[in-house]
Design an enzyme around this catalytic site. Sequence first.
Site, PDB file in Angstrom:
ATOM      1  N   GLU A 111       6.191  15.192 -24.014  1.00 57.96           N
ATOM      2  CA  GLU A 111       4.859  15.097 -24.602  1.00 57.96           C
ATOM      3  C   GLU A 111       4.459  16.332 -25.408  1.00 57.96           C
ATOM      4  O   GLU A 111       3.737  16.218 -26.397  1.00 57.96           O
ATOM      5  CB  GLU A 111       3.811  14.861 -23.500  1.00 57.96           C
ATOM      6  CG  GLU A 111       3.916  13.511 -22.802  1.00 57.96           C
ATOM      7  CD  GLU A 111       3.633  12.346 -23.726  1.00 57.96           C
ATOM      8  OE1 GLU A 111       2.751  12.476 -24.606  1.00 57.96           O
ATOM      9  OE2 GLU A 111       4.294  11.294 -23.594  1.00 57.96           O
ATOM     10  N   SER A 384     -31.351 -17.061  24.964  1.00 60.49           N
ATOM     11  CA  SER A 384     -31.507 -16.406  26.267  1.00 60.49           C
ATOM     12  C   SER A 384     -30.819 -15.052  26.360  1.00 60.49           C
ATOM     13  O   SER A 384     -31.051 -14.302  27.314  1.00 60.49           O
ATOM     14  CB  SER A 384     -30.991 -17.320  27.376  1.00 60.49           C
ATOM     15  OG  SER A 384     -31.783 -18.482  27.468  1.00 60.49           O
TER      16      SER A 384
END
Length: 639
Positions: A111, A384
């Site tokens: 690069e 309950s």
Amino acid sequence: MSSSIVHKKQQRGSSPSYQFVKEVGQVTGGTLLATVMLTSAVVAGGLIGLATSFRNLPDVRALRNYFPSETSYIYDIKGRLLASIHGEANREVVPLDRISPDLKRAVMAIEDSHFYYHQGINVGSVGRALLVNWQRGAVAEGGSTVSMQLARNIFLSQERKFSRKVAEAVLAVRLEQVLSKEEILELYLNQVYWGHNNYGVQTAARTYFNKSAANLNLAESAMMAGMIQAPEQYSPFNNMERAKQRQGVVLNRMLQLGWITPEEEAAAREAEINLGRIRSFQGSAMPYVTNAAAQELAQRFGRDAVLKGGMRVQTTVDADMQRMAEETVTTWHKRIRAQGVNGDQMALVAVDPRTQFVKALVGGVDPRKSEFNRAIQAHRQPGSAFKPFVYYAAFASGKYTPNSIVEDTPVSYNDGSAQRYVPKNYDSSFQGSMSIRRALEVSRNIPAIKIGRAVGLNKVIEICRVLGINSPMEPVISLPLGAIGVTPLEMASAYATFANYGWHSPPTVIVRVSDSSGNVLLDNTPKPQLVLDPWAAASLTSVMQGVINNGTGRAAQLDRQAAGKTGTTSSERDIWFVGYVPQLATAVWVGNDNYRPLGKGSTGGGFVAPVWRDFMQKALKDQRVEYFRSPSQFQRPSS
């Protein structure tokens, strides 16, 4: 972000070019090097003058405090990875000294081989690019240095225009004035896109080769460096032959530069490549857990921080127990459907009473069909299973004990409507005088309503709030029968506090959160507070042991002491079992998202208690038996 960017270890007066030459080998051709540096300086000076016409370009000084967006990772209590969360960029940032020297050489070779010798632009490359672009009448070649690519990736669009190339060059020169070469290279390697939604070298290394960036060898490094130009095209996942060809180009360039020997080049070409797997788009194996963790994180830190902040999140969940919970829900949903219970959904939450850490959390039958997390988002009537809050209030008042007598006889109340409210028991019968212990064991409704009115419904609500139940609640006459909506997590957490004799911490699915550098952002180490009366809590536990041993919860019996309560709402729309042993509390709910009845005879004791029992037996298989403390070990409150 890392040592070199955050802590500025590299000084501006150091000689990075000399350090790099030492690392990769002596560079030959001093005259060429001097010419390149001199020419670069001249062109760079011209660009600085040109920069006055680009006053609207971004200020590169912001990069001194720049942090690339980074993937967050979620782990279980033992450090096993559960999921990764990220926005558009799947990235894990690492400092330059934790990146393989082979990869740094390979990237610069292909690069920007003159990276350490220019001031942002490479005159030779730019000249060749300008000539080709002029000949073709468009931007065909870039000639970009690493600095130019970094400037483009962070500040500019990807449009291939001359104006953008000039802006890119100007920003690169500015960048070199602000950051050291090491800082630029570190940012670049952590910023660059490597294909398959992998941003940055660490995430890419883990995806392609299942190892950290620090451990990449020359062959792997050359292959990764070759991908930068066209990541998907040169991906070994897509085309290994093409990836190998590109790897050869990188290795040949490194050999030409004298950065590797012919023997190293040949060995790297022949080295076997062991690929990892594409993981960036894979979902969590335990989505209900990771979604709950992400939701808690987003509430505290904000959504962007979760998607981009690089958090390391240790959850409270045990992956083994979570798998048991998921298997339990899947198996029992099919089983109870076959038994005639028309329930489309089920949720399960298990909480450690000692810490209030969530150990397992299942928010539905199939997260692929519905991501709605019923464990923490669905507010359903507990029936309950709410009665224990009423009886705890009675015990804590000092006026009642488990042996206090209550009348199970007909009663009616004026609830403000045209008709009086006439509560009934589940079987529509009445059993007369009975102890509170027996009333809860067989889940009689009338005694719960009478006790609730006697101790004060506002007091019951106050206790629920102390236990962390924040769902809306009004002091209506039917409140003791669970005529309100709660989440399975709220129920599991509240019962866990009963199991721990009134000691409570806020329930959580997160133990600790740190950033990618190890700085702790959140520490949920439990800080329990005594919020209930210990005698009253122990008395309630004693009574709820009777529910399992002698009452409606017999199907939940274990090979050890356990306490719990069944829950069934009117019209059988919701059925529950919530229970605990000293080291684990679990709530299980079954119902339909559209509130359709489950079918006559669908009860918590008949169908949910066995689910609870099956999960608890698996979860406690390797844990020692613990016993509840007797109420006699605590001082009874005075009335």
